[in-house]
Design a protein around this motif. Structure first.
Motif, mmCIF file in Angstrom:
data_model
loop_
_atom_site.group_PDB
_atom_site.id
_atom_site.type_symbol
_atom_site.label_atom_id
_atom_site.label_comp_id
_atom_site.label_asym_id
_atom_site.label_seq_id
_atom_site.Cartn_x
_atom_site.Cartn_y
_atom_site.Cartn_z
ATOM 1 N N GLY A 201 0.830 -1.201 0.000
ATOM 2 C CA GLY A 201 0.000 0.000 0.000
ATOM 3 C C GLY A 201 0.864 1.249 0.000
ATOM 4 O O GLY A 201 1.969 1.269 -0.539
ATOM 5 N N THR A 202 0.384 2.277 0.636
ATOM 6 C CA THR A 202 1.131 3.536 0.671
ATOM 7 C C THR A 202 1.997 3.654 1.915
ATOM 8 O O THR A 202 2.849 4.534 1.995
ATOM 9 N N ASP A 203 1.777 2.772 2.904
ATOM 10 C CA ASP A 203 2.518 2.858 4.163
ATOM 11 C C ASP A 203 3.367 1.600 4.369
ATOM 12 O O ASP A 203 3.127 0.555 3.766
ATOM 13 N N GLY A 204 4.360 1.731 5.247
ATOM 14 C CA GLY A 204 5.141 0.565 5.640
ATOM 15 C C GLY A 204 6.284 0.223 4.717
ATOM 16 O O GLY A 204 6.942 -0.805 4.885
ATOM 17 N N TRP A 205 6.540 1.064 3.721
ATOM 18 C CA TRP A 205 7.674 0.811 2.833
ATOM 19 C C TRP A 205 8.244 2.143 2.354
ATOM 20 O O TRP A 205 7.577 3.180 2.372
ATOM 21 N N THR A 206 9.486 2.095 1.888
ATOM 22 C CA THR A 206 10.178 3.282 1.392
ATOM 23 C C THR A 206 10.805 2.945 0.045
ATOM 24 O O THR A 206 11.307 1.836 -0.151
ATOM 25 N N GLY A 207 10.773 3.895 -0.874
ATOM 26 C CA GLY A 207 11.442 3.737 -2.165
ATOM 27 C C GLY A 207 12.655 4.649 -2.239
ATOM 28 O O GLY A 207 12.604 5.805 -1.798
ATOM 29 N N LEU A 208 13.769 4.125 -2.769
ATOM 30 C CA LEU A 208 15.012 4.902 -2.843
ATOM 31 C C LEU A 208 15.727 4.606 -4.149
ATOM 32 O O LEU A 208 15.941 3.443 -4.500
ATOM 33 N N ASP A 209 16.081 5.638 -4.882
ATOM 34 C CA ASP A 209 16.902 5.505 -6.083
ATOM 35 C C ASP A 209 18.295 6.032 -5.740
ATOM 36 O O ASP A 209 18.465 7.225 -5.493
ATOM 37 N N VAL A 210 19.284 5.127 -5.702
ATOM 38 C CA VAL A 210 20.639 5.553 -5.330
ATOM 39 C C VAL A 210 21.462 5.947 -6.547
ATOM 40 O O VAL A 210 22.655 6.219 -6.431
ATOM 41 N N GLY A 211 20.821 5.981 -7.720
ATOM 42 C CA GLY A 211 21.512 6.459 -8.907
ATOM 43 C C GLY A 211 22.458 5.442 -9.516
ATOM 44 O O GLY A 211 22.358 4.242 -9.274
ATOM 45 N N SER A 212 23.383 5.958 -10.291
ATOM 46 C CA SER A 212 24.316 5.107 -11.022
ATOM 47 C C SER A 212 25.669 5.796 -11.074
ATOM 48 O O SER A 212 25.744 7.032 -11.085
ATOM 49 N N PRO A 213 26.747 5.028 -11.117
ATOM 50 C CA PRO A 213 28.066 5.653 -11.263
ATOM 51 C C PRO A 213 28.317 6.178 -12.672
ATOM 52 O O PRO A 213 29.308 6.852 -12.916
ATOM 53 N N PHE A 214 27.408 5.869 -13.608
ATOM 54 C CA PHE A 214 27.594 6.307 -14.991
ATOM 55 C C PHE A 214 27.058 7.724 -15.189
ATOM 56 O O PHE A 214 26.017 8.088 -14.629
ATOM 57 N N ASP A 215 27.759 8.493 -15.991
ATOM 58 C CA ASP A 215 27.288 9.815 -16.402
ATOM 59 C C ASP A 215 26.528 9.627 -17.710
ATOM 60 O O ASP A 215 27.093 9.727 -18.801
ATOM 61 N N HIS A 216 25.236 9.295 -17.593
ATOM 62 C CA HIS A 216 24.463 8.934 -18.774
ATOM 63 C C HIS A 216 24.410 10.040 -19.814
ATOM 64 O O HIS A 216 24.482 9.788 -21.021
ATOM 65 N N THR A 217 24.289 11.291 -19.364
ATOM 66 C CA THR A 217 24.161 12.409 -20.298
ATOM 67 C C THR A 217 25.394 12.548 -21.182
ATOM 68 O O THR A 217 25.293 12.853 -22.378
ATOM 69 N N ARG A 218 26.574 12.294 -20.615
ATOM 70 C CA ARG A 218 27.821 12.414 -21.374
ATOM 71 C C ARG A 218 28.230 11.102 -22.058
ATOM 72 O O ARG A 218 28.992 11.128 -23.018
ATOM 73 N N SER A 219 27.706 10.005 -21.567
ATOM 74 C CA SER A 219 28.173 8.700 -22.072
ATOM 75 C C SER A 219 27.277 8.101 -23.146
ATOM 76 O O SER A 219 27.720 7.229 -23.902
ATOM 77 N N GLY A 220 26.023 8.520 -23.205
ATOM 78 C CA GLY A 220 25.118 7.877 -24.152
ATOM 79 C C GLY A 220 24.113 8.820 -24.768
ATOM 80 O O GLY A 220 23.779 9.876 -24.214
ATOM 81 N N ILE A 221 23.634 8.426 -25.935
ATOM 82 C CA ILE A 221 22.603 9.176 -26.664
ATOM 83 C C ILE A 221 21.373 8.285 -26.794
ATOM 84 O O ILE A 221 21.482 7.107 -27.156
ATOM 85 N N LEU A 222 20.200 8.833 -26.490
ATOM 86 C CA LEU A 222 18.947 8.153 -26.779
ATOM 87 C C LEU A 222 18.365 8.776 -28.041
ATOM 88 O O LEU A 222 17.968 9.941 -28.043
ATOM 89 N N TYR A 223 18.356 8.005 -29.085
ATOM 90 C CA TYR A 223 17.866 8.468 -30.380
ATOM 91 C C TYR A 223 16.523 7.811 -30.681
ATOM 92 O O TYR A 223 16.409 6.580 -30.670
#
Length: 655
Positions: free
Chosen positions: A431-453
């Motif tokens: 449900g909405t209680d009793g849990w937590t969501g966390l995004d710890v990111g990535s060591p990659f610099d996606h903006t400089r390393s890759g292109i989404l075409y």
């Protein structure tokens, strides 16, 4: 909870990273702290940790610390054999060595699989009647199976674990089935003459003495759903590859019915009861066979009278056999007869309960009241047409059975779909209680390393195969990249069609899934930067090729479920009937998950560079495109084909 004199999770992580020769990663530290916090508060935690974060270490260190200060093991569940082996063969042995001096004792670990994965000593010794002995087989297949059986018999004399995975190369399911039993077929350690040396029981005993038990999602689901315990007592579960949890649990609770299965139950019963009673079940199997052979495959929305009568015949005939067998505790003093009775009871129970479950699936007054879906899979080869039944949602089961009385940590590189954890949490039944969501990111610099075409200029994909414009676009992108391409296609037909059409156009080697085993194809692809590899679903999630051999990932279309997929279409309709958005809840979430997994094939190390090319223009134009785009890493985006070709040429031209 952990004893106060144990080192902090930060100190243990620092020691582990130092001893293993790694470098501290901010995302890893953040995740380890969050896992420790969740364990202390007994709250569930969902963590998205990108490739290269070191998430295994980030959950193993606090898990080991927790186990060291409590009386229970921590269970780590994975979706793939590859990750299981990585944990048991590499990560845990090295981590145990690194942390031994910091903890009261050296951490111990074990792997635990389903009973069918272990050799049954009793069955290997006395043998069991062959349920499929009266079916026709190709003599060459029989000969090959015979050689595999001999190989298993020789291995059985020397194995210390009885684990099927020790057999390399592997053996067929047909051969292995003669030496294994399911949990329901097992006599039990107390009644079985070989119970004292049972490989499955010994594995479970070992698992009950260690700090970390590694298992798989299927066994985790069985342990949670069944009345009997499979895993040792535990109060913490770590679910790695958590994006796979719902599908794996759904598979476990999906039942099937075919004339073959009913016939096997009839033959098992016929060895033990009056033949006339068993013949009624065999007759019901033949009636079912005739009915399914003439029925169209696909979802069954309303129960036809003919099918309802056939299912009732199967159910009632199976019940008649069960009654004729008498008490389930019979023949305690005759192990061989007891094993025959247990096998018969197991097959008859499955047939009876599945037929009843399918009849019950049509009991709701409206779509909102339905809890399950029934469909018919067309037969192929020796596999007959098969009825299947599955729940429309497993969230309620997971909420009650898995999350109810333990702390669960869920992690994957792909959990925050559309930028939020809510979609996955709803599928898990949280449900909405009793849990937590966390995004710890990535060591990659996606903006400089890759292109989404996104190839916005192409026509929308149709149902008649790949348009010529798509083939031209693929060829031009591969030429610009000089090979180095992983092509991810939404169907086997599309992958094969693209391969056939482009092999003559391209000057670089082109491999296609099915040409060889997937593992061999990936090895060839990784070894030669000029090579391209085309394939479908398993490549979307199973390829790890760092370096210059993978510079371009091509995705032919947004991977929505097939419109005629019985389960996903039923789930969409069910959500809509309850007032929700079925398309976004089911189809778009499925597509977002696969897109993120596919895009994750590009960057596998911090030095990787490349392009994700999505040929489907809907990713740039459709109203749902922002949800899908927000599920992907933050690559630099463009719809300009010229810019992408120039970037690929720069990336692959030696300086």
């Amino acid at each position: 909870m952990p004893k106060p004199d144990l080192p902090s999770v930060e100190d243990l992580l620092t020691t582990a990273v130092k001893e293993l020769g790694g470098a501290e990663r901010p995302g890893q530290v953040k995740m380890a702290r969050a896992v420790q916090d969740a364990l202390e508060k007994s709250e569930h935690l969902a963590v998205q940790a990108g490739t290269g974060t070191g998430k295994s270490l980030a959950y193993l260190v606090p898990a080991i610390r927790h186990a060291a200060g409590s009386e229970h093991a921590v269970v780590v569940s994975t979706a793939t054999i590859a990750l299981q082996r990585q944990l048991v063969d590499r990560d845990l042995p090295r981590l145990a060595e690194a942390l031994e001096a910091e903890l009261p004792k050296k951490p111990e670990f074990a792997i635990l699989k389903g009973r069918r994965n272990y050799l049954c000593r009793y069955k290997a010794t006395v043998g069991m009647p062959d349920d499929e002995g009266d079916q026709l087989f190709d003599p060459r297949e029989v000969s090959a199976t015979g050689r595999m059986v001999q190989k298993i018999q020789e291995w059985a004399e020397e194995t210390e674990t009885g684990d099927r995975d020790e057999l390399v190369p592997g053996v067929s399911e047909q051969a292995w089935r003669q030496f294994s039993v399911t949990a329901r077929e097992c006599l039990g350690a107390q009644r079985c003459p070989s119970g004292g040396e049972c490989f499955a029981e010994l594995a479970r005993e070992r698992a009950g003495l260690v700090d970390v038990v590694v298992t798989n999602h299927a066994l985790l689901a069985i342990d949670a759903m069944e009345d009997f315990a499979v895993l040792p007592e535990h109060d913490v579960v770590v679910v790695d590859e958590a994006h796979e949890l719902v599908d794996r649990v759904t598979s476990v609770v999906t039942d099937e019915l075919s004339d073959t299965g009913v016939g096997i139950a009839a033959r098992r019963a016929g060895r033990l009861i009056e033949q006339g009673v068993a013949d009624r079940l065999q007759a019901a199997a033949e009636d079912l066979q005739s009915l399914l052979a003439a029925a169209p495959p696909g979802r069954i929305d309303d129960l036809p009278n003919s099918l309802g009568m056939s299912l009732a015949l199967v159910r009632d005939a199976a019940f008649g056999c069960l009654t004729a067998l008498g008490p389930r505790s019979g023949d305690k003093d005759n192990p061989e007869n007891a094993s025959l009775r247990k096998a018969a009871f197991t097959a008859l129970d499955e047939v009876h309960d599945t037929a009843q479950r399918m009849l019950d699936a049509f009991g709701g007054d409206s779509e909102v009241d339905r809890a399950e879906v029934v469909w018919l899979d067309a037969g192929h080869g020796r596999v007959p047409p098969t009825l299947r039944v599955a729940p429309l949602s497993v969230g309620g089961m997971l909420r009650d059975k898995l999350f109810g009385d333990r702390t669960v940590i869920l992690t994957s590189a792909t959990l925050a779909l559309g930028g939020t954890f809510d979609g996955m949490a709803a599928q898990w039944g949280l449900g909405t209680d009793g849990w937590t969501g966390l995004d710890v990111g990535s060591p990659f610099d996606h903006t400089r390393s890759g292109i989404l075409y996104v190839a916005k200029h192409l026509p929308q994909p149709g149902r008649d195969g790949l348009p010529e414009a798509y083939l031209t676009e693929i060829a031009e992108l591969i030429e610009a990249a000089g090979g180095r391409t992983l092509g991810l296609f939404s169907s086997t037909r599309a992958a094969n069609a693209a391969t056939e059409a482009l092999r003559d156009r391209l000057t670089v080697p082109l491999l296609c899934q099915g040409d060889d085993s997937t593992s061999q194809l990936v090895k060839k692809f990784a070894a030669d930067p000029a090579t391209c590899l085309f394939g479908t679903l398993s490549l979307w999630q199973g390829v790890d090729v760092p370096g210059p051999s993978l510079t371009l990932v091509i995705i032919d279309r947004i991977p929505f479920p097939r419109p005629d997929d019985p389960l996903s279409s039923s789930r969409q309709r069910h959500v809509a009937a309850k007032g929700g958005n079925g398309f976004m809840t089911v189809a778009a979430t499925h597509a977002a998950l696969l897109l993120a997994q596919g895009a994750g094939r590009l960057l596998r190390s911090t030095t990787d560079r490349g392009v994700i090319a999505v040929l489907d223009p809907r990713l740039a134009t459709a109203r749902y495109s922002s949800f899908l785009l927000n599920s992907l890493p933050p690559y630099w985006r463009t719809t300009d084909p010229q810019k992408v070709r120039q970037a690929l040429k720069r990336l692959t031209t030696p300086t």
